[in-house]
Design a protein around this motif. Structure first.
Motif, PDB file in Angstrom:
ATOM      1  N   ALA A  40       0.788  -1.248   0.065  1.00  0.00           N
ATOM      2  CA  ALA A  40      -0.006   0.052   0.105  1.00  0.00           C
ATOM      3  C   ALA A  40       0.936   1.319  -0.122  1.00  0.00           C
ATOM      4  CB  ALA A  40      -0.761   0.128   1.184  1.00  0.00           C
ATOM      5  N   THR A  65      -1.241  -3.212  -5.968  1.00  0.00           N
ATOM      6  CA  THR A  65      -1.002  -2.133  -4.758  1.00  0.00           C
ATOM      7  C   THR A  65      -2.514  -1.851  -4.398  1.00  0.00           C
ATOM      8  OG1 THR A  65      -1.342  -0.556  -6.703  1.00  0.00           O
ATOM      9  CG2 THR A  65       0.937  -0.966  -5.580  1.00  0.00           C
ATOM     10  N   ILE A  66      -2.757  -1.502  -2.924  1.00  0.00           N
ATOM     11  CA  ILE A  66      -3.997  -1.206  -2.401  1.00  0.00           C
ATOM     12  C   ILE A  66      -3.989   0.278  -2.721  1.00  0.00           C
ATOM     13  CG2 ILE A  66      -5.196  -0.854  -0.266  1.00  0.00           C
ATOM     14  CD1 ILE A  66      -5.109  -3.885  -0.896  1.00  0.00           C
ATOM     15  N   PHE A  68      -5.029   3.654  -1.616  1.00  0.00           N
ATOM     16  CA  PHE A  68      -5.442   4.461  -0.414  1.00  0.00           C
ATOM     17  C   PHE A  68      -5.187   5.763  -0.718  1.00  0.00           C
ATOM     18  CE2 PHE A  68      -4.058   6.485   3.627  1.00  0.00           C
ATOM     19  CZ  PHE A  68      -5.073   5.832   4.429  1.00  0.00           C
ATOM     20  N   LEU A  88      -3.864  -1.761   7.654  1.00  0.00           N
ATOM     21  CA  LEU A  88      -3.334  -2.295   6.351  1.00  0.00           C
ATOM     22  C   LEU A  88      -2.537  -3.514   6.396  1.00  0.00           C
ATOM     23  CD1 LEU A  88      -2.518   1.278   4.880  1.00  0.00           C
ATOM     24  CD2 LEU A  88      -4.167  -0.541   3.795  1.00  0.00           C
ATOM     25  N   CYS A  93      -1.482  -6.345   3.639  1.00  0.00           N
ATOM     26  CA  CYS A  93      -0.321  -5.777   2.834  1.00  0.00           C
ATOM     27  C   CYS A  93       1.019  -6.466   3.403  1.00  0.00           C
ATOM     28  CB  CYS A  93      -0.340  -4.291   3.236  1.00  0.00           C
ATOM     29  SG  CYS A  93      -1.903  -3.396   2.144  1.00  0.00           S
TER      30      CYS A  93
END
Ligand code: CP
Length: 302
Positions: A40, A65-66, A68, A88, A93
């Motif tokens: 992240a 990827t997250i 955010f 996260l 993550c």
């Protein structure tokens, strides 16, 4: 390498290894990492280069990827950095890339079990920017020894001036400073101060820094014109630079302030090369950190 908070935590051997791997990646792209890791990117301050080049590095390495977005997250309800990061971690993550306005924000994240990669902390440090600066100099001159690097401008509010000076000196370069005396840092008085006219004549590398207006109370009382004429790289001053010397700037550039608009893309400017190198060094850092296996530090090889 377990995480990356400041380059000062790394040995010179580790720094050289990251530079070598980034250099290799610029010629022969890294393979994707095994296992599709998930990372992240948390940017609590605006960023174009660092954020986008981390994303590019992650894509090229096959990292998921997250997304955010601080402005649409529970940070707006008062959730702390620690609780955000811990959340996260809890959802899976494997590393966090963080830019935050607090200097040494990472000190409050010691309860995490996943690594943190510092993408800029207040006016503390910006280790991947320092690495891409070093890589750009290394590619240009194939050495650091006996180079004269002059770091110019808003030294006191810079995240890279201190680290770059210290590491360049360890690598054998001579470092000097230039810019408004009120923006110098008393901790760096061991380095020579030169005027901008002296800087352009002496430097092999002229490293210009952005005026960090967001960290000033009043901007120092300079107008664009007064700063440019006194401390900037003007068209006239550039003519006095050594034939082989280069211009660097971490960007974003205040055109016609730190340097003349026409010089941003001139032949001796390496400003956009620095940005390209940002992807290579961030890939090297991510690859090392995501492959850290206890004692076996460098599991990932090209
Ligand atoms: N040089 C740099 O850190 O730029 P950004 O703030 O756009 O990431």
């Amino acid at each position: 390498m377990r995480q990356l908070r400041t380059l000062n935590d790394l040995s010179m051997e580790e720094i050289q290894m990251l530079l070598n791997e980034a250099e290799l990646d610029s010629k022969e792209t890294f393979e994707k990492l095994p296992g599709q890791p998930i990372v992240a990117n948390l940017f609590f301050e605006p960023s174009t280069r660092t954020k986008c080049s981390f994303e590019m590095a992650e894509k090229q390495l096959g990292i998921e990827t997250i997304s955010f977005d601080v402005s649409h997250s529970s940070v707006q309800k008062g959730e702390s950095l620690y609780d955000t990061a811990k959340t996260l971690e809890a959802i899976g993550c494997q590393a966090l890339v963080i830019r935050h306005p607090d200097t040494k924000y990472y000190d409050e994240l010691s309860g995490l079990t996943i690594p943190v990669i510092n993408a800029g902390d207040g006016n503390g440090d910006h280790p991947t920017q320092s690495l891409l600066d070093l890589l750009t100099i290394k590619q240009e001159f194939q050495r650091f020894e006996s180079l004269h690097v002059v770091i110019c401008g808003d030294i006191r509010h810079s995240r890279v001036a201190h680290t770059n000076a210290k590491i360049l000196e360890k690598l054998g370069a001579k470092v000097s400073y230039s810019g408004p005396l009120e923006w110098m840092d008393p901790d760096l008085k061991e380095y020579e101060y030169v005027t901008m006219d002296e800087a352009v004549e002496q430097a092999d590398v002229l490293m210009l820094l952005r005026i960090q207006t967001e960290r000033h109370d009043g901007g120092g009382g300079y107008t664009k014109e007064t700063y440019h004429n006194q401390y900037g790289l003007t068209i006239e001053r550039e003519k006095n630079m050594k034939q082989h010397s280069i211009i660097m700037h971490p960007a974003p550039v205040n055109r016609d302030v730190e340097l003349a608009d026409a010089l941003v893309e001139c032949e001796r400017s390496r400003i956009f090369k620095q940005m390209t190198n940002g992807v290579h060094v961030r890939k090297a850092v991510l690859a090392h950190i995501l492959n850290f296996k206890g004692e076996k530090k460098y599991d990932y090889v090209l």
